[in-house]
Design an enzyme around this catalytic site. Structure first.
Site, short mmCIF file in Angstrom:
data_model
loop_
_atom_site.label_atom_id
_atom_site.label_comp_id
_atom_site.label_asym_id
_atom_site.label_seq_id
_atom_site.Cartn_x
_atom_site.Cartn_y
_atom_site.Cartn_z
N GLY A 659 0.79 -1.23 0.00
CA GLY A 659 0.00 0.00 0.00
C GLY A 659 0.82 1.27 0.00
N GLU A 660 2.06 1.22 0.51
CA GLU A 660 2.90 2.42 0.58
C GLU A 660 3.46 2.75 -0.79
OE1 GLU A 660 5.85 2.10 3.60
OE2 GLU A 660 4.53 1.02 4.99
N SER A 661 3.47 4.02 -1.11
CA SER A 661 3.93 4.46 -2.43
C SER A 661 5.39 4.13 -2.66
CB SER A 661 3.69 5.96 -2.59
OG SER A 661 4.41 6.68 -1.58
#
Length: 1463
Positions: A659-661
């Site tokens: 989920g983290e960019s």
């Protein structure tokens, strides 16, 4: 090049049909036939007004060209005669073809012309030898496919269409069909398919004929595929396809339109049938169906190469086009929108079913030949299977059934090439549909299950599933999933049994029976291999050396399966804690001790069941090691030839994007770098790949997230990606294709977690196709039992559980029989592969189904059992298993014996059940007939009381059924009860229960021991809680079985003897009253000894020791059975005396005989047995001599028998001395002096015991016995004269035997009444004579001994005592006369031998003086009688002169004071 060889048997497909054709017409007949057809066409034309009037339109031509050409042909045909082969067929075909092509003719005329062409084709006028036959075939096809006619009425139109189909099919079935080109074959199929759709608005008959013709065409075309050997043409087409230059004559056309039919108006031209295949769209079929289903006569690519291929003789190219078109028919639903319901043909199941049927026909005829042609194979691998996956989930059972049939054919013919596709179909379709939890209907479940069961019935299917998928790390456990599915589907849950339950059961049984058949045909392969890795080995690098050699791939797949199981455990640890999971994998050597990025990357890539969230987090981590793992992970993918969206789908499908960019960027950077390495044709750098990947993910979210209301358009997407390719724009077409791909098929950002059976999607199909590129070869298994051991371990548990539940709930006999067959197959396989626990569990389940353990009264239980088909079948199965596979039954024997005991209580077992194999060979004696003959008749109601002697064993074999209730009269059974009893008895005959015990000698040691233990346990449970037998008859029955088993296993008796002995000992020692059980125990023990002694000499002592139990019997029990016991012992002795050698053994036997000496009934048999042993020393040994003598003495002393028996016993005692003499003589030949001395001492000891025993009998109250004993004692003393017994032994004999005997007799004579001891004086006389004879016998040897004087004085003292004896107050004349005579005789002998000589010594202690001192007390005048005075003086003088030196006559002169005896 991929073409059909005309000489390769092209007409094989039609050979049978041509047999029915008439004989080929002669050349003249051909002319007549064509003439008649010309006449028929002309006749029909003349009926029409247009053709029937004079044609004046053209002044130069009086007749229409069509009529004119027919008439001209008529003029020529009779001129050709026998030259037909040299006549170009176009000459006599062209007039008819012109009629067919003409748009001026009506339907009746066209129909007759078509019939004429059909006749020419079917009568073999055209064959391969005909000149220009190829061109003629071209003309026919072109004319028929371009047929035009005026519609006059609907009926005639349908007739023409049917005749068109008829002619086209005849073209393909003609021998000259091989001359047709690929193009023409495609035209034929094209035309027929158009008629199929044309017929949808026509009559039912035309529809059916059109579809049938289409099927026949496909079958005809693809039947030639096996004859095409060269794959080059197919390869050429494949290469063109790869280059983007696809040649298609059957591609869809959604734009062509033409005028519809206007039936009923004869002036309107109708293009009834399909148009000629050309570039002109006006020649295509006019139908509203065309707008959706397309035209199969599309325009060829304008390439010379393509045209050349299509004009060659037909072969693979046309088959590729036809097959591709058939597959494309299945794509129609994909192109339909929400408003497509207006077209029912496109939407309902009609078109898919039709297409699937054609495809199935093609596969049936082409078979494995598809694999030789890459283009055809590629169609099957991708397009066909993708459509099958979609239609497999159809709600229509008919479509699903057809799809399953196709897959079954594909599995049979092409499974080697379809490994991954088959796995996907099984997982995403069949296994999914067969479970109701995925929303499938009952019909879908049933069809899917039927398909799976059909596959299970294939001989090698299950083995191949296990080897190729369960033993493949990157595949699912299909075999295991299928086994679990069938097991669950067979369970009736909260409802009655349905056909689906029976179907699933049948599938499981089919698998088990397949294994059973394989193990029957060959020896089982070694079960498993040692694959425990001692050191790290990268599992993803393991390769099999030869996938076609079972010796190579079997160990390999077993190793892979082992690793796969370990990986599954490791995956479970990883899903709980990734760090600990990796450490665990290091501990089991699946990862190296020092982790490296590559090994972790491959673990993530190829291990199923991992949590993809954890994988995504790990790969997106910024840690240096994780980054390296990420790049190694990306390096495991091969993106060659893939579009970016396809590669991205494949990549993201293996984990969940974090989920983290930052993590997303790291992951996409690795992906873009890998993609750019392998796809540099459009993208200029990896940054372009990265940016475009980001853009696709954003587009995917935009298009498929319901929260996004305003969707991105294609123009937006193209605009957003300007100048990202190294500052330049990407091709618009490229971006447009990506856009539509994402819009139509979502990239799944949450991949499967590997549980359950998900639905097939485009993304998943991409994964399937990619997986097929790197899959290991498909392992083809033969009919051998290669992996059955491993598979049975998985299958047995669920199968037994399911079958047991079904068997418990159903009543239909056919299903019960099917279950029983399955149970027997499981037993067979479990035995072959040593799954003993499985076999024991199976036995337990079957025993429960017999219902024999249910507490019911005897009559109720009998009737219930006879009426219960299920119970009878289960019982038969139990004993079938016990007889066939008893070697591997262990704990199951307990359950089997419970059934046996229940049957015994019901009186259903035969009377001879417990007999052993040798009974028939032994003669039946009176004793045996007197012994109890226990049958299975219930005797449990007999109260255990003391059994009368001589009748204790008489338990009659009463009727089995009438003895159940002896106390109350039973009512007459009705017909149903009688029938139930009869059925029960018949089942007993089929069970062969007796064989279990009589054939127990063939059981393996462990199984035999378990059987005996179970039998003892069953018998022991009956005795708990009471000192009396609660069920004596059952106890007796168990004991008989135990004895029978013991006798049948004489070669390994020690294996079971301890348990048998302890059980018998427990019975013997705990029974205080006579009863059948203790009787059976005692006689069984004796019988065992009788039978086993001849065969087991090394066990003789152990067996005879067991007979000591008889000596421990309670007095009342022993008294009741003493006679029978003795008779058995007598039989044992007579049969086995030579085998008994030890003292312990003889002690037991003699003890049993001795105790009978005073028993009224038993003494006779006991003495007979003893006489057998002792008569003439037949079986007397040093080990039993003393025992025999003591036993004979007891019989001699016993007054139970007559005096003669006592005398006979004495004779046995006396006769035994012969053995001592013989042994003494043999002592001289003994090896070694020490051994000789020891043996001599033993003989002396035995002799002393003998004479002591005789001495005891010499005191017997009976005169005859007493006197005979004295005489035998005297003989015994004299018999050993030459045996050189030690002198000390003789002195001991005088003291302990002779002197004691005289004293005891004297005491008896003085202390008892003459009535008690008749003629005691006679015995005294005999005893005195015995002493005198013994003394004289030993005088010479004993006189030199120091104790001789003492011995002599003892003789004199006893003579003196007897001289003083008075009987009834007066002396016995016999004794008074005998003693002086005996004394004088002794003295004379002593004088003669020089032992007694006068001396001059003064004193009272010299031998001479002591002698005469005692002699004078007996007879004062004896000295003068023996030594007259003158003779005495001479002896004294002589003695003085010689000084005690022996006289010349060698007499011994003993000087006074030096006598050794009295010194």
């Amino acid at each position: 090049m991929g073409n059909l060889n005309p000489q390769s048997g092209s007409d094989a497909f039609y050979k049978e049909k041509l047999k029915d054709c008439p004989i080929k017409p002669s050349r003249g007949a051909i002319a007549c036939m064509i003439n008649s057809e010309i006449g028929a066409v002309l006749a029909v034309m003349r009926r029409n007004v247009r053709w029937g009037v004079r044609y004046v339109a053209d002044e130069d031509q009086l007749e229409h060209s069509l009529i004119h050409s027919l008439k001209e042909l008529r003029k020529q045909i009779f001129l050709w005669q026998n030259q037909w082969h040299n006549i170009d067929p176009a000459v006599y075909l062209q007039p008819f073809l012109d009629v067919i092509r003409s748009d001026e003719t009506g339907a009746p005329i066209t129909g007759v012309a078509l019939s004429s062409v059909y006749k020419i084709l079917t009568l073999d006028v055209l064959d391969l030898d005909t000149v220009n036959v190829g061109d003629a075939m071209y003309l026919i096809v072109d004319a028929v496919t371009s047929c035009r006619f005026e519609v006059t009425d609907p009926g005639s139109e349908e007739v023409v269409l049917m005749k068109i189909l008829q002619v086209l099919l005849a073209c393909m079935k003609s021998k000259a069909a091989v001359k047709l080109s690929n193009q023409h074959v495609c035209n034929i199929v094209n035309t027929c398919f158009r008629v199929v759709h044309q017929a949808s608005s026509k009559g039912e008959l035309l529809q059916r004929i059109a579809r049938h013709t289409m099927h026949e065409l496909v079958r005809c075309i693809f039947s030639h595929l096996p004859d095409i050997d060269c794959p080059e043409q197919s390869s050429a087409v494949q290469s063109q396809s790869d280059a983007g230059e696809k040649v298609s004559v059957l591609e869809q056309d959604h734009t062509s339109e033409s005028k519809p039919f206007e039936n009923g108006n004869v002036s309107v031209e109708s293009q009834s049938s399909t148009g000629h295949v050309s570039s002109a769209p006006t020649n295509k079929l006019a139908s509203e169906v065309d707008t959706n289903n397309g035209d199969i006569g599309g325009v060829m690519e304008a390439t010379q190469n393509g045209e050349k291929i299509m004009m060659e003789p037909f072969g693979v190219p046309c088959m590729v086009e036809i097959f591709h078109f058939l597959c494309s028919l299945l794509n129609v639903i994909e192109h339909m929108g929400a408003g497509s319901r207006s077209n029912p043909i496109a939407y309902d199941e009609d078109v898919p079913l039709f297409a699937l049927g054609l495809i199935n026909s093609a596969i049936e005829l082409g078979g494995s030949s598809f694999s030789r042609h890459p283009k055809l194979l590629a169609l099957i691998q991708d397009e066909l299977f993708r459509n099958l996956m979609q239609f497999g989930l159809s709600m229509s059972p008919l479509i699903l059934s057809t799809v399953c049939s196709i897959v079954l054919n594909l599995y049979h013919h092409l499974r080697i090439e379809l490994k991954v596709q088959l796995e996907a179909f099984f997982s995403f379709v069949l296994l999914r549909l067969a479970q109701s939890k995925y929303g499938s209907s009952y019909q879908q479940q049933e069809v899917a299950l039927e398909a799976l069961v059909d596959l299970c019935r294939q001989q090698t299917f299950m083995t191949e599933m296990y080897a190729n998928f369960d033993c493949d790390i990157i595949s699912g456990n299909l075999f295991e999933d299928l086994a679990n599915l069938l097991s669950k589907s067979a369970f009736p849950v909260n409802g009655p049994l349905s056909p689906m339950h029976v179907l699933a059961l049948d599938g499981m049984i089919s698998m088990i029976q397949g294994m059973a058949e394989r193990v029957s045909n060959e020896l089982p392969t070694p079960e498993g291999v040692s694959v425990d890795p001692d050191e790290y080995n990268s599992f993803w690098t393991l390769k099999c050396k030869d996938y076609s050699d079972p010796h190579s791939w079997i160990p390999f797949v077993r190793k892979i399966k082992y690793i796969k199981r370990k990986l599954a455990v490791g995956a479970d640890h990883f899903n709980r804690d990734p760090k600990k999971g990796l450490e665990f994998l290091q501990g089991i050597n699946l990862l190296p001790d020092k982790l490296d990025p590559q090994s972790v990357a491959f673990f993530f890539r190829y291990t199923t069941g991992l949590d993809k969230n954890f994988i995504g987090d790990f790969l997106g981590n910024h840690d240096e090691f994780c980054v390296e793992v990420l790049h190694k992970f990306a390096g495991t993918f091969d993106f060659h030839g893939m579009n970016l969206d396809t590669a991205l789908r494949l990549f993201i499908g293996t984990f969940r994007l974090p989920g983290e960019s930052q993590k997303i960027q790291r992951v996409l950077e690795a992906f873009a770098e890998r993609y750019y390495e392998q796809s540099q044709d459009i993208l200029t750098n990896k940054d372009a790949a990265l940016l475009l990947s980001y853009s696709l993910i954003l587009l995917n979210t935009d298009q498929h997230n319901v929260q996004v209301k305003k969707k991105m358009t294609e123009e937006d997407f193209i605009r957003n990606n300007r100048q990202i390719n190294g500052g330049k724009d990407l091709p618009r077409e490229y971006l447009s294709e990506l856009y539509h791909s994402i819009c139509e098929n979502e990239i799944l950002m949450v991949p499967d977690q590997g549980s359950g059976f998900p639905e097939m999607t485009s993304s998943r199909w991409i994964n399937v196709m990619y997986k097929s590129r790197e899959a290991t070869p498909f392992i083809v298994c033969d009919s051998g039992a290669h992996l059955d051991h491993d598979m049975f371990g998985i299958l047995s548990g669920p199968t037994i559980a399911a079958m047991s539940v079904v068997f418990d709930q159903v009543e239909q006999e056919d299903i019960l029989r099917r279950c029983i067959d399955g149970f027997l197959a499981i037993a067979k396989v479990s035995t072959c592969y040593h799954f003993d626990e499985v076999l024991n569990d199976l036995v337990l389940s079957l025993c429960r189904f017999t219902n024999l353990l249910t507490p019911l009264s005897v009559e109720e239980a009998l009737v219930a059992f006879g009426d219960d088909t299920k119970a009878r079948m289960a019982l038969t199965a139990v004993f079938t298993i016990a007889n066939r596979y008893g070697d591997h039954i262990h704990s199951g024997w307990k359950n089997i014996l419970d059934c046996v005991l229940s049957l015994h209580k019901l009186g259903l077992l035969p009377a001879h059940l417990a007999s052993d194999a040798a009974d028939d060979m032994e003669p039946s004696s009176d004793l045996e007939r007197g012994k109890p003959a226990i049958s299975s008749v219930s005797t449990s109601r007999i109260t255990p009381v003391v059994t009368p002697r001589k009748s204790s064993g008489l338990i009659g074999r009463f009727s089995q059924l009438l003895s159940f209730d002896m106390e109350e009269p039973s009512s007459q059974p009705d017909e149903e009860e009688v029938a139930a009893h009869q059925r029960a008895r018949e089942i007993m005959q089929n069970c062969h229960i007796d064989s279990i015990f009589t054939e127990s000698k063939f059981l393996q040691a462990e199984s035999l021991l378990q059987l005996v233990t179970a039998l003892i346990l069953a018998a022991g449970q009956l005795r708990k809680g009471s000192s009396y037998m609660e069920d004596e008859d059952t106890g007796v029955f168990c004991l008989e079985l135990l004895i029978a088993i013991t006798l049948n296993n004489r070669d390994r008796i020690m294996l079971i003897w301890q348990g048998v002995y302890e059980h018998i000992a427990n019975i013997v020692q705990s029974t205080v009253m006579p009863c059948t059980l203790v009787e059976k125990a005692v006689f069984g023990l004796l019988r065992i000894c009788q039978r086993l002694l001849p065969y087991k000499e090394n066990l003789t002592d152990e067996l005879l020791k067991s007979l000591q139990l008889v000596l421990k019997l309670d007095a009342r029990v022993a008294d009741a059975y003493c006679e029978q016991i003795t008779q058995e012992v007598m039989r044992l002795v007579k049969a086995n005396a030579t085998h008994i050698r030890s003292h312990a053994g003889w002690r037991t036997i003699i003890s049993l005989l001795s105790i009978t000496a005073r028993h009224p009934e038993a003494s006779e048999a006991g003495f007979e047995a003893l006489a057998f042993i002792m008569s003439e020393g037949a079986h007397i040994l040093p080990s039993n001599f003393i025992l025999c003598v003591d036993a004979a003495r007891q019989f001699a002393e016993s007054r139970v028998g007559e005096v003669d028996r006592s005398v006979s016993a004495l004779e046995l005692m006396g006769g035994s001395v012969i053995c001592l003499v013989r042994w003494s003589s043999e002592t001289k030949n003994a090896v070694g002096e020490e051994a000789a001395i020891r043996l001599s001492q033993d003989i002396g000891e035995m002799w002393l015991r003998l004479v002591q025993g005789l001495k005891k009998v010499c005191l017997d109250q009976r005169e005859e016995v007493r006197n005979h004993a004295i005489l035998l004692l005297q003989r015994s003393l004299a018999a050993v004269d030459g045996s050189h017994l030690p002198n000390a032994l003789w002195f001991q004999c005088f003291d302990m035997v002779i002197f004691t005997l005289l004293d005891d007799l004297l005491e008896i004579a003085q202390g008892n009444s003459p009535k008690d001891y008749r003629n005691i004086d006679g015995s005294l006389v005999l005893a005195m004579k015995l002493m005198s004879k013994a003394f004289l016998q030993l005088l010479q040897d004993l006189s030199l001994q120091p104790s001789f004087c003492k011995l002599w004085l003892g003789v004199l003292n006893h003579m003196e005592s007897y001289m003083k004896l008075k009987l009834r107050g007066k002396r016995s004349e016999k004794i008074h006369e005998l003693i002086p005579e005996l004394l004088k005789n002794n003295l004379l002998v002593m004088k003669t031998t020089g032992i007694l000589l006068p001396t001059d010594d003064i004193g009272g202690d010299s031998f001479w003086q002591l002698t005469w001192l005692h002699v004078k007390k007996i007879s004062p005048s004896m000295q003068s009688e023996v030594f007259p005075d003158d003779e005495l003086e001479q002896l004294k003088a002589k003695h003085t002169k010689t000084g005690g030196i022996p006289a010349p006559d060698e007499s011994v002169v003993v000087p006074s004071g030096e006598n050794p005896a009295c010194g």
